[in-house]
Design an enzyme around this catalytic site. Structure first.
Site, PDB file in Angstrom:
ATOM      1  N   THR A   1       9.221  -3.523  11.968  1.00  0.00           N
ATOM      2  CA  THR A   1       8.067  -3.604  11.456  1.00  0.00           C
ATOM      3  C   THR A   1       7.814  -4.021  10.161  1.00  0.00           C
ATOM      4  O   THR A   1       7.109  -5.264   9.860  1.00  0.00           O
ATOM      5  CB  THR A   1       7.327  -2.264  11.413  1.00  0.00           C
ATOM      6  N   CYS A   2       8.736  -3.952   9.194  1.00  0.00           N
ATOM      7  CA  CYS A   2       8.754  -4.457   8.017  1.00  0.00           C
ATOM      8  C   CYS A   2       8.673  -5.897   7.744  1.00  0.00           C
ATOM      9  O   CYS A   2       7.834  -6.579   7.375  1.00  0.00           O
ATOM     10  CB  CYS A   2       9.951  -3.831   6.897  1.00  0.00           C
TER      11      CYS A   2
ATOM     12  N   CYS B   1       5.524  -5.445   5.910  1.00  0.00           N
ATOM     13  CA  CYS B   1       5.690  -5.355   4.530  1.00  0.00           C
ATOM     14  C   CYS B   1       5.668  -7.173   4.074  1.00  0.00           C
ATOM     15  O   CYS B   1       5.137  -7.670   3.282  1.00  0.00           O
ATOM     16  CB  CYS B   1       6.884  -4.691   3.821  1.00  0.00           C
TER      17      CYS B   1
ATOM     18  N   LYS C   1       2.848  -9.274   5.084  1.00  0.00           N
ATOM     19  CA  LYS C   1       1.727  -8.911   4.421  1.00  0.00           C
ATOM     20  C   LYS C   1       1.617  -9.444   3.034  1.00  0.00           C
ATOM     21  O   LYS C   1       0.853  -9.931   2.563  1.00  0.00           O
ATOM     22  CB  LYS C   1       1.551  -7.365   4.531  1.00  0.00           C
TER      23      LYS C   1
ATOM     24  N   TYR D   1      18.863 -11.538   9.861  1.00  0.00           N
ATOM     25  CA  TYR D   1      19.159 -10.032  10.524  1.00  0.00           C
ATOM     26  C   TYR D   1      19.924 -10.023  11.778  1.00  0.00           C
ATOM     27  O   TYR D   1      20.961  -9.275  11.795  1.00  0.00           O
ATOM     28  CB  TYR D   1      17.991  -9.262  11.011  1.00  0.00           C
TER      29      TYR D   1
ATOM     30  N   ALA E   1      15.619  -0.085  25.040  1.00  0.00           N
ATOM     31  CA  ALA E   1      16.731   0.857  25.656  1.00  0.00           C
ATOM     32  C   ALA E   1      16.256   2.260  25.543  1.00  0.00           C
ATOM     33  O   ALA E   1      15.463   2.633  24.814  1.00  0.00           O
ATOM     34  CB  ALA E   1      17.854   0.811  24.672  1.00  0.00           C
TER      35      ALA E   1
ATOM     36  N   GLY F   1      -8.685   4.238   5.205  1.00  0.00           N
ATOM     37  CA  GLY F   1      -8.688   4.221   3.614  1.00  0.00           C
ATOM     38  C   GLY F   1      -7.358   4.208   3.103  1.00  0.00           C
ATOM     39  O   GLY F   1      -7.033   4.630   1.935  1.00  0.00           O
TER      40      GLY F   1
ATOM     41  N   TYR G   1      -2.856   2.676   3.024  1.00  0.00           N
ATOM     42  CA  TYR G   1      -2.091   1.669   2.541  1.00  0.00           C
ATOM     43  C   TYR G   1      -2.879   0.410   3.255  1.00  0.00           C
ATOM     44  O   TYR G   1      -3.127  -0.686   2.602  1.00  0.00           O
ATOM     45  CB  TYR G   1      -0.625   1.776   3.030  1.00  0.00           C
TER      46      TYR G   1
ATOM     47  N   GLU H   1      -5.181  -2.787   1.797  1.00  0.00           N
ATOM     48  CA  GLU H   1      -4.300  -3.939   1.613  1.00  0.00           C
ATOM     49  C   GLU H   1      -4.941  -5.031   2.202  1.00  0.00           C
ATOM     50  O   GLU H   1      -5.187  -5.936   1.531  1.00  0.00           O
ATOM     51  CB  GLU H   1      -2.756  -3.930   1.835  1.00  0.00           C
TER      52      GLU H   1
ATOM     53  N   ARG I   1     -13.450   7.670   6.218  1.00  0.00           N
ATOM     54  CA  ARG I   1     -14.229   8.909   6.325  1.00  0.00           C
ATOM     55  C   ARG I   1     -14.167   9.705   5.293  1.00  0.00           C
ATOM     56  O   ARG I   1     -15.082  10.907   5.236  1.00  0.00           O
ATOM     57  CB  ARG I   1     -13.137   9.637   7.815  1.00  0.00           C
TER      58      ARG I   1
ATOM     59  N   ARG J   1      -6.065   8.643   0.136  1.00  0.00           N
ATOM     60  CA  ARG J   1      -6.106  10.135  -0.062  1.00  0.00           C
ATOM     61  C   ARG J   1      -4.433  10.521  -0.389  1.00  0.00           C
ATOM     62  O   ARG J   1      -3.454   9.698   0.001  1.00  0.00           O
ATOM     63  CB  ARG J   1      -6.140  11.064   1.124  1.00  0.00           C
TER      64      ARG J   1
ATOM     65  N   GLY K   1      -3.520   4.791  10.557  1.00  0.00           N
ATOM     66  CA  GLY K   1      -2.292   5.262  10.622  1.00  0.00           C
ATOM     67  C   GLY K   1      -1.506   4.815  11.714  1.00  0.00           C
ATOM     68  O   GLY K   1      -1.807   4.245  12.359  1.00  0.00           O
TER      69      GLY K   1
ATOM     70  N   THR L   1      10.155   1.388   4.116  1.00  0.00           N
ATOM     71  CA  THR L   1      11.412   0.608   4.422  1.00  0.00           C
ATOM     72  C   THR L   1      12.570   1.213   3.844  1.00  0.00           C
ATOM     73  O   THR L   1      13.709   1.377   4.261  1.00  0.00           O
ATOM     74  CB  THR L   1      11.080  -0.838   4.357  1.00  0.00           C
TER      75      THR L   1
ATOM     76  N   HIS M   1       6.458  -6.591 -26.581  1.00  0.00           N
ATOM     77  CA  HIS M   1       5.154  -7.134 -26.928  1.00  0.00           C
ATOM     78  C   HIS M   1       4.987  -8.505 -26.902  1.00  0.00           C
ATOM     79  O   HIS M   1       6.143  -9.201 -27.078  1.00  0.00           O
ATOM     80  CB  HIS M   1       4.833  -6.789 -28.333  1.00  0.00           C
TER      81      HIS M   1
ATOM     82  N   GLU N   1       3.536  -2.225 -22.310  1.00  0.00           N
ATOM     83  CA  GLU N   1       3.878  -1.413 -23.462  1.00  0.00           C
ATOM     84  C   GLU N   1       2.912  -0.386 -23.790  1.00  0.00           C
ATOM     85  O   GLU N   1       3.056   0.508 -24.608  1.00  0.00           O
ATOM     86  CB  GLU N   1       3.701  -2.644 -24.679  1.00  0.00           C
TER      87      GLU N   1
HETATM   88  P1  NDP Z   1      -2.156   5.781   6.280  1.00  0.00           P
HETATM   89  O1  NDP Z   1      -1.701   7.306   6.690  1.00  0.00           O
HETATM   90  O2  NDP Z   1      -1.796   5.306   4.692  1.00  0.00           O
HETATM   91  O3  NDP Z   1      -3.549   5.747   6.324  1.00  0.00           O
HETATM   92  C1  NDP Z   1      -4.343   6.115   7.165  1.00  0.00           C
HETATM   93  C2  NDP Z   1      -5.799   5.960   7.132  1.00  0.00           C
HETATM   94  O4  NDP Z   1      -6.700   6.205   8.368  1.00  0.00           O
HETATM   95  C3  NDP Z   1      -6.206   7.040   6.242  1.00  0.00           C
HETATM   96  O5  NDP Z   1      -7.191   6.663   5.432  1.00  0.00           O
HETATM   97  C4  NDP Z   1      -6.944   8.276   7.364  1.00  0.00           C
HETATM   98  O6  NDP Z   1      -7.891   9.004   6.612  1.00  0.00           O
HETATM   99  C5  NDP Z   1      -7.419   7.435   8.007  1.00  0.00           C
HETATM  100  N1  NDP Z   1      -7.625   8.021   9.542  1.00  0.00           N
HETATM  101  C6  NDP Z   1      -6.835   8.807  10.143  1.00  0.00           C
HETATM  102  N2  NDP Z   1      -7.486   9.144  11.301  1.00  0.00           N
HETATM  103  C7  NDP Z   1      -8.492   8.568  11.411  1.00  0.00           C
HETATM  104  C8  NDP Z   1      -9.550   8.979  12.245  1.00  0.00           C
HETATM  105  N3  NDP Z   1      -9.295   9.632  13.370  1.00  0.00           N
HETATM  106  N4  NDP Z   1     -10.774   8.208  12.014  1.00  0.00           N
HETATM  107  C9  NDP Z   1     -10.976   7.733  10.945  1.00  0.00           C
HETATM  108  N5  NDP Z   1      -9.817   7.496   9.911  1.00  0.00           N
HETATM  109  C10 NDP Z   1      -8.857   7.968  10.322  1.00  0.00           C
HETATM  110  O7  NDP Z   1      -1.477   4.848   7.395  1.00  0.00           O
HETATM  111  P2  NDP Z   1      -1.372   3.205   7.310  1.00  0.00           P
HETATM  112  O8  NDP Z   1      -1.786   2.882   8.785  1.00  0.00           O
HETATM  113  O9  NDP Z   1      -2.352   2.555   6.242  1.00  0.00           O
HETATM  114  O10 NDP Z   1      -0.018   3.031   6.775  1.00  0.00           O
HETATM  115  C11 NDP Z   1       0.868   3.778   7.565  1.00  0.00           C
HETATM  116  C12 NDP Z   1       2.299   3.816   6.555  1.00  0.00           C
HETATM  117  O11 NDP Z   1       2.824   2.680   6.171  1.00  0.00           O
HETATM  118  C13 NDP Z   1       1.855   4.489   5.250  1.00  0.00           C
HETATM  119  O12 NDP Z   1       1.984   5.759   5.139  1.00  0.00           O
HETATM  120  C14 NDP Z   1       3.115   4.006   4.403  1.00  0.00           C
HETATM  121  O13 NDP Z   1       4.128   4.745   4.242  1.00  0.00           O
HETATM  122  C15 NDP Z   1       3.575   2.704   5.035  1.00  0.00           C
HETATM  123  N6  NDP Z   1       3.070   1.465   4.524  1.00  0.00           N
HETATM  124  C16 NDP Z   1       3.199   1.316   3.452  1.00  0.00           C
HETATM  125  C17 NDP Z   1       2.724   0.261   2.597  1.00  0.00           C
HETATM  126  C18 NDP Z   1       3.493  -0.108   1.255  1.00  0.00           C
HETATM  127  O14 NDP Z   1       4.563   0.221   0.853  1.00  0.00           O
HETATM  128  N7  NDP Z   1       3.032  -1.056   0.428  1.00  0.00           N
HETATM  129  C19 NDP Z   1       1.832  -0.872   3.109  1.00  0.00           C
HETATM  130  C20 NDP Z   1       1.414  -0.577   4.558  1.00  0.00           C
HETATM  131  C21 NDP Z   1       1.859   0.586   5.108  1.00  0.00           C
HETATM  132  P3  NDP Z   1      -7.371  10.555   5.725  1.00  0.00           P
HETATM  133  O15 NDP Z   1      -6.805   9.979   4.514  1.00  0.00           O
HETATM  134  O16 NDP Z   1      -8.696  11.197   5.785  1.00  0.00           O
HETATM  135  O17 NDP Z   1      -6.476  11.369   6.552  1.00  0.00           O
END
Ligand code: NDP
Length: 465
Positions: free
Chosen positions: A42-43, A48, A51, A99, A115, A178, A180, A184, A201, A207, A267, A316, A441, A446
Site C-alpha cells: 500500500t505505501c 504514502c 500520495k 523492492y 498465497a 475525516g 488522514y 489529505e 460525521r 479525531r 478507514g 509504514t 533564526h 524557533e
Molecule cells: P482513518 O481511521 O484515519 O479515518 C477514517 C475516517 O472515516 C474517520 O474520520 C471516521 O470517523 C470515518 N468513518 C468511519 N466509519 C464511518 C462511517 N460508517 N460513516 C462515515 N464516516 C466513517 O482512516 P483512513 O482511511 O483515513 O486512514 C487509514 C490509516 O492509514 C490511518 O489510520 C493512518 O494510520 C494511515 N495513513 C497514514 C497517513 C500518513 O501517515 N500521513 C496517510 C494516510 C493514511 P470517526 O473519526 O468519527 O471514527
C-alpha cells in the site's frame, strides 16, 4: 537438509513483508515471499508515496500565486492530469523494481500470486497451484479501504485504491470521512483545482489529534475553498444525468450534492478474509485483525504477523520496525519487543501537520497539572506573499515533572519538524531542555524553543489561567 522448503515464508510484499524477507534471506536463510498485487504494498503502490507526489503537484498552485509578492510574474498556468499520473506511475514502477531487486539480490524466492495458509507450516500458492512448507510464516498482508457496503450506491464511489488511476481529473469531488486519507485528498484535489467537498460525521475533522490542530486545519482548509460539511453522512449515491456532475449524493442533512467523483475515505480493514488462518490456528479479533503477542507472534507458535494486519499503529515505519524486531527475536536470538510509544506522524494536509505525543484532551485524562504553550502566527513567507494562512505550534508539558508530553505543529515543514521532535521526546526531553536550546533564526521552528511562559495552565481538567 531442512524438513521444510523454507526457513521463512512471507505472505505479503509490502513494507513489513519485504523488509523481513530481504533481511532474513540476506542472512543466508531460505526465504520465499508471495504478493498478489504489486511488490511495495500500500505505501509504495497506492498510499504514502504516490500520495506525496500528488501533494507536491498540488502545492504549485499556491506557489505560483505566492510568487507575485516576491516580484515574480508567473504567466499562464495549465495543469495536465495525465502527465502527473504518467510520471507518478513510472516512479512507482521504479520503486517496485527496487523492492524486487532487493529481494532477488538477497536470493529470496519471489512469487507473484495470492498465497493462503493450508495449516501451520503449509502455504498454497494459488497461481502456481503449488503447496510449499515453511518452518516459520510471517503474515504481512496489510489492509484495504473499507467500501461502506451499507451505503446505497457505494459501488459508484472510488477509494484510495482507485484515486491514483483516474484517467481524468474530476471537476468536482465529494470525499467522505475525516481522517488522514480524507483530509489529505481533499487538499490535493483542491490544490489541483477540483471543486472539493468533505463530508464528515463528527463535529471536528481528524479525531484523535490535538483539538487546536483540528480546528485550525479546518479553518485553513475552508480558506482554500474546501467545503467542509460536519455531522453529516452520505445516505445515497446515484448516477446523475444532468450537467452538474456525474453523481448525485443525498446527505443526512437533507441536502443533495452533485459531483464527478465521490471518494470513500472511511478507514481500512485488515485483509484476513479467506487466508486459511483458521486452518493454521491463527486467531482474529472481532475487527478481523490478527491477534499477536508483544513480540508479534500469533496464536500459532510458528506464525507471526506484522503491520496493518495486526491492530497496532497502522503506519509504514511501524510495520518495518515490527519486522526488524521479529528478525531480532527469531533469527538473532535477541528477543525484542516493538516500541509503539511516542510515534510521530505527519498528515500531508495543506497546511501540513506534524505531531508527536499527547494531545491536550488525552493529556488532561492522564495528568492533573499541565502547562500549555501555544503560538499561532503568520509565517514570515506570507508577509510578502500576502496569503492569509496561520501556522500553529503547541507544546503540552506535565506541570509536575516538566516532561514534554506532546508537540503539535501545523504549517510548512511540520512533518519534517515532527521527525526531529520525536528524537527529543523519545529522549525524555523536559520543557527546560527546550528553553535552553538556542533558536535557529530565522526559522518558523524557533518558536518551539522560545515559548518561555505557558499560554495557560490546566489543573484537574480546568484551565486556571
Ligand atoms: P482513518 O481511521 O484515519 O479515518 C477514517 C475516517 O472515516 C474517520 O474520520 C471516521 O470517523 C470515518 N468513518 C468511519 N466509519 C464511518 C462511517 N460508517 N460513516 C462515515 N464516516 C466513517 O482512516 P483512513 O482511511 O483515513 O486512514 C487509514 C490509516 O492509514 C490511518 O489510520 C493512518 O494510520 C494511515 N495513513 C497514514 C497517513 C500518513 O501517515 N500521513 C496517510 C494516510 C493514511 P470517526 O473519526 O468519527 O471514527
Amino acid at each position: 537438509m531442512s524438513e521444510h522448503d523454507y526457513d521463512l515464508f512471507v505472505i505479503g510484499g509490502g513494507s513489513g513483508g519485504v523488509r523481513a524477507g530481504r533481511l532474513v534471506a540476506s542472512m543466508g536463510h531460505k526465504v520465499g515471499i508471495a504478493e498478489e498485487y504489486r511488490y511495495g504494498g500500500t505505501c509504495v503502490i497506492r498510499g504514502c508515496v504516490p500520495k506525496k507526489l500528488m501533494v507536491y503537484a498540488s502545492h504549485f498552485k499556491e506557489s505560483f500565486e505566492d510568487a507575485k509578492g516576491f516580484g515574480w510574474n508567473v504567466g499562464e498556468r495549465d495543469f495536465n492530469w495525465s502527465t502527473l499520473i504518467a510520471n507518478k506511475d513510472s516512479e512507482i514502477s521504479r520503486l517496485e523494481g527496487m523492492y524486487r531487486k532487493g529481494l532477488s539480490n538477497a536470493e529470496a524466492d519471489i512469487f507473484d500470486t495470492r498465497a493462503v495458509l493450508e495449516g501451520k507450516n503449509h502455504v498454497r500458492l494459488i497461481n502456481d497451484n503449488q503447496v510449499v512448507s515453511a518452518k516459520r510464516i510471517l503474515i504481512a498482508v496489510g489492509g484495504t479501504p473499507w467500501r461502506l457496503d451499507e451505503l446505497p450506491g457505494s459501488d459508484l464511489c472510488i477509494t484510495s485504491d482507485e484515486v491514483f488511476h483516474l484517467t481524468q481529473q474530476p471537476r468536482s469531488i465529494v470525499i467522505f470521512g475525516g481522517g488522514y486519507v480524507a483530509v489529505e485528498f481533499a487538499c490535493i484535489f483542491a490544490g489541483l483545482g477540483t471543486k472539493t467537498t468533505l463530508i464528515y460525521r463528527g463535529d471536528k475533522i481528524l479525531r484523535g489529534f490535538d483539538v487546536d490542530l483540528r480546528e485550525t486545519l479546518r479553518d485553513e482548509m475552508a480558506k482554500k475553498g474546501i467545503q467542509i460539511v460536519l455531522e453529516t453522512i452520505p445516505e445515497h449515491v446515484s448516477q446523475n444525468r444532468q450537467g452538474d456532475g456525474d453523481l448525485k449524493i443525498a446527505l443526512s442533512n437533507g441536502e443533495k450534492i452533485y459531483a464527478d467523483q465521490a471518494m470513500l475515505a472511511v478507514g481500512r480493514k485488515p485483509l484476513t478474509d479467506q487466508l486459511g488462518l483458521e486452518l493454521a490456528g491463527v486467531e482474529l479479533k472481532p475487527s478481523g485483525h490478527i491477534i499477536v503477542d508483544e513480540y508479534s507472534r500469533t496464536s500459532a507458535e510458528n506464525i507471526w504477523a506484522v503491520g496493518d494486519v495486526s491492530d497496532r499503529v497502522p503506519l509504514t515505519p511501524v510495520a518495518i520496525h515490527e519486522s526488524m524486531c521479529f528478525i531480532e527475536t527469531e533469527f538473532k536470538n535477541n528477543p525484542t519487543i516493538p516500541d509503539h510509544d511516542l510515534v510521530a506522524s505527519a498528515v500531508f494536509s495543506q497546511p501540513e501537520i506534524g505531531t508527536i505525543g499527547l494531545g491536550e484532551d488525552e493529556a488532561v485524562e492522564k495528568y492533573d497539572k499541565l502547562d500549555v504553550f501555544l503560538a499561532k502566527f503568520r509565517p514570515m513567507k506570507h508577509a510578502l506573499s500576502g496569503r492569509d494562512e496561520k501556522m500553529l505550534m503547541k507544546i503540552i508539558v506535565c506541570g509536575e515533572s516538566d516532561t514534554v508530553l506532546g508537540v503539535h505543529v501545523l504549517g510548512e515543514g511540520a512533518g519534517e519538524m515532527s521527525q526531529l521532535l520525536a528524537i527529543a521526546l523519545k529522549s525524555g526531553a523536559k520543557k527546560s531542555d527546550f528553553d535552553r536550546t538556542m533558536a535557529v533564526h530565522p526559522t518558523a521552528s524557533e518558536e518551539l524553543v522560545t515559548m518561555y511562559e505557558p499560554s495557560y495552565r490546566i489543573k484537574g481538567g480546568k484551565r486556571i489561567g
